[in-house]
Design an enzyme around this catalytic site. Structure first.
Site, PDB file in Angstrom:
ATOM      1  N   LYS A 198      10.028 -20.633  77.641  1.00  0.00           N
ATOM      2  CA  LYS A 198       9.150 -20.559  78.810  1.00  0.00           C
ATOM      3  C   LYS A 198       9.847 -21.337  79.921  1.00  0.00           C
ATOM      4  CE  LYS A 198       4.624 -20.519  76.446  1.00  0.00           C
ATOM      5  NZ  LYS A 198       3.602 -21.424  75.838  1.00  0.00           N
ATOM      6  N   GLN A 236      -4.975 -19.044  68.403  1.00  0.00           N
ATOM      7  CA  GLN A 236      -4.894 -18.632  69.814  1.00  0.00           C
ATOM      8  C   GLN A 236      -4.531 -17.161  70.033  1.00  0.00           C
ATOM      9  OE1 GLN A 236      -3.027 -21.366  72.866  1.00  0.00           O
ATOM     10  NE2 GLN A 236      -1.574 -19.689  72.916  1.00  0.00           N
ATOM     11  N   GLU A 244       3.742 -18.779  65.199  1.00  0.00           N
ATOM     12  CA  GLU A 244       4.140 -19.773  66.207  1.00  0.00           C
ATOM     13  C   GLU A 244       3.286 -21.038  66.057  1.00  0.00           C
ATOM     14  OE1 GLU A 244       4.339 -17.933  70.065  1.00  0.00           O
ATOM     15  OE2 GLU A 244       3.728 -19.771  71.080  1.00  0.00           O
ATOM     16  N   ARG A 303       3.143 -17.360  80.433  1.00  0.00           N
ATOM     17  CA  ARG A 303       2.100 -18.361  80.231  1.00  0.00           C
ATOM     18  C   ARG A 303       0.745 -17.661  80.293  1.00  0.00           C
ATOM     19  NH1 ARG A 303       4.278 -23.630  79.759  1.00  0.00           N
ATOM     20  NH2 ARG A 303       2.285 -23.815  78.679  1.00  0.00           N
ATOM     21  N   GLU A 334      -5.508 -13.737  78.421  1.00  0.00           N
ATOM     22  CA  GLU A 334      -4.279 -12.940  78.449  1.00  0.00           C
ATOM     23  C   GLU A 334      -4.554 -11.462  78.219  1.00  0.00           C
ATOM     24  OE1 GLU A 334      -1.182 -14.610  76.025  1.00  0.00           O
ATOM     25  OE2 GLU A 334      -1.228 -16.513  77.087  1.00  0.00           O
ATOM     26  N   ASP A 371       6.782 -23.580  69.893  1.00  0.00           N
ATOM     27  CA  ASP A 371       6.428 -23.485  71.329  1.00  0.00           C
ATOM     28  C   ASP A 371       6.111 -24.897  71.811  1.00  0.00           C
ATOM     29  OD1 ASP A 371       5.351 -23.028  73.819  1.00  0.00           O
ATOM     30  OD2 ASP A 371       3.531 -22.071  73.114  1.00  0.00           O
TER      31      ASP A 371
HETATM   32  P1  PGA Z   1      -0.283 -21.315  77.478  1.00  0.00           P
HETATM   33  O1  PGA Z   1      -0.202 -20.612  76.066  1.00  0.00           O
HETATM   34  O2  PGA Z   1       0.484 -20.552  78.449  1.00  0.00           O
HETATM   35  O3  PGA Z   1      -1.758 -21.377  77.762  1.00  0.00           O
HETATM   36  O4  PGA Z   1       0.249 -22.719  77.285  1.00  0.00           O
HETATM   37  C1  PGA Z   1       0.725 -19.649  75.716  1.00  0.00           C
HETATM   38  C2  PGA Z   1       1.281 -19.914  74.333  1.00  0.00           C
HETATM   39  O5  PGA Z   1       0.839 -20.860  73.648  1.00  0.00           O
HETATM   40  O6  PGA Z   1       2.190 -19.233  73.888  1.00  0.00           O
HETATM   41 ZN    ZN Z   2       2.201 -20.826  71.903  1.00  0.00          ZN
END
Ligand code: PGA
Ligand code: ZN
Length: 437
Positions: A339, A165, A287, A368, A207, A314
């Protein structure tokens, strides 16, 4: 009392993906005000607080009228008259009113926007910037975090174009937050130039990182190293690599499906692949290397690599103090992502960070993938002395607003408040520094 909550007002605003979300304004008896907006994830953990969405076909089911009604009705009634300076009391009232394990009754989105708006109102009443109010409320020390900045986006944020990701950089060798941003800006631009030269420049992911047109996950790593070098840096010196594998997103029945490479790995094979990456690239942080339900894999990975890299939970820990304590017992992970909307309230997020420190874990305050102009997390990372901040990439104003806010906080706190590489001292990077390598 002037800090009693007088009124709450929710409105529908829109996030960086063009989806509706919840904004809450709080007004106190003495006239102080606070405002906050709920962010939204795309690669969500199954144990995190859930957003209340209306369902149906309008706006793809994503509208938040139910959450707005909850704020303007039940939540406003329950919070009226409470002291905004007592964040723990306000959050306890929210939690009691909701009464569900995943905040599904009121909605995590309604709760987090309310909780943060109350925090802002209390800061306004105190005449303090939010970071200072947070530091004074919770533990006294404030600092400027080490930023973790995405260069290539992937996974659920880029149509699953690559499996991993986030391909990110950190600049632990920077002397100031400003310097860390400047080095990152050069790397981001260099990565874009490399993608253009290869005819593989197709825009940016959710992002703000470059949309990844690669033939393998490892090609992204190679390109990232090339970009660091093209920016005039020696990989592993001032700059290190950080990855968010977000492995839950491609886990299937206990195995890991790397769609880009058309192969499926067992948990052990995933660990071996990530281990080979750690051996080949200057990676200081990883992560969610394994899926949220792969406890054995997380323990095995941490046992094998926890001395060398920061291992962040996470989806695995979803900003939950109990899960952090359980992971510490298990020796899974050595850091937790914080978060606020995964927890649902400010107080639970702070408790999770406290649980992390108690266990010797680090905490990384995070945005996020669906974000807005709200910059609360910049202040939380500084005021909670968290040490690290992850916001996404280095384009798009919902991201840049957070980095820019940290620059303003840096002006108030002074450059010396920058933590630099301190959060990474227990990794190979920090050990290399102390050994003078
Ligand atoms: P998300 O991803 O905000 O789309 O859940 C961010 C992350 O995995 O750190
Ligand atoms: Zn993450």
């Amino acid at each position: 009392m002037t800090t009693e909550i007088k009124l709450l007002q929710a409105r529908r605003v829109w996030d960086s993906r063009g989806n509706p979300t919840v904004e809450v304004t709080v007004e106190l008896e003495g006239g102080a005000r606070g405002r906050a907006i709920a962010p939204a994830g795309a690669s969500r953990g199954t144990r995190e607080a859930v957003d209340l969405r209306d369902g149906g076909s309008r706006l793809r089911g994503l509208d938040v009228q139910g959450a707005l009604t909850n704020v303007n009705g039940k939540i406003a009634a329950a919070l009226k008259g409470l002291n905004a300076e007592d964040q723990a009391g306000v959050d306890a009232a929210l939690i009691a009113l909701d009464g569900t394990p995943l905040k599904s009754a009121l909605g995590g989105n309604a709760m987090v926007a309310t909780s943060l708006a109350v925090l802002h109102a209390a800061a306004d009443a105190a005449g303090a910037p939010l970071w200072k109010h947070v530091a004074q409320t919770y533990q006294g020390t404030a600092s400027i975090p080490l930023p973790e900045i995405q260069i290539f986006g992937g996974g659920a944020h880029a149509g699953r174009r690559v499996d991993v990701q986030d391909f990110m950089v950190m600049v632990p060798g920077a002397g100031s937050f400003d310097e860390a941003l400047e080095v990152t800006a050069e790397i981001y631009a260099a990565a874009g130039a490399i993608m253009s030269q290869k005819g593989r420049s197709v825009g940016v992911a959710d992002e703000g990182g470059w949309w990844p047109v690669f033939d393998s996950n490892e090609e992204a790593l190679e390109t990232l190293v090339a970009a660091i070098e093209a920016a005039g840096e020696k990989p592993g010196e001032r700059v290190v690599i950080s990855l968010d594998i977000a492995a839950s997103e491609f886990a299937e029945d206990g195995r890991y499906r790397l769609a880009l490479e058309d192969r499926t790995l067992s948990s052990d094979e995933m660990i071996a692949m990530l281990g080979s990456w750690i051996n080949s690239y200057p990676i200081a942080s990883i992560e969610d290397p394994l899926a949220e339900d792969d406890r054995a894999g997380m323990c095995a990975f941490t046992k094998a690599y926890g001395e060398r890299v920061q291992i962040i939970g996470d989806d695995y820990l979803v900003t939950n103090a109990k899960l952090v304590a359980a992971a510490a017992e298990d020796r899974a992970c050595n850091a937790v992502l914080i978060k606020v909307n995964q927890a649902g309230t400010v107080s639970e997020s702070v408790e999770t960070l406290a649980a992390a420190w108690k266990a010797g874990y680090r905490g990384i305050v995070s945005a996020r993938s669906g974000e807005t102009e709200d910059v609360s997390i910049s202040h939380l990372s500084a005021g909670l002395n968290a040490g690290q901040l992850k916001v996404g990439s280095f384009t798009r104003s919902e991201r840049m607003a957070k980095w820019n806010e940290c620059l303003r906080i840096q002006d108030e706190l002074g450059e010396n408040a920058f933590v630099g590489g301190a959060p990474l001292v227990d990794t190979w990077w920090g050990k290399g520094r102390t050994a003078g390598a």
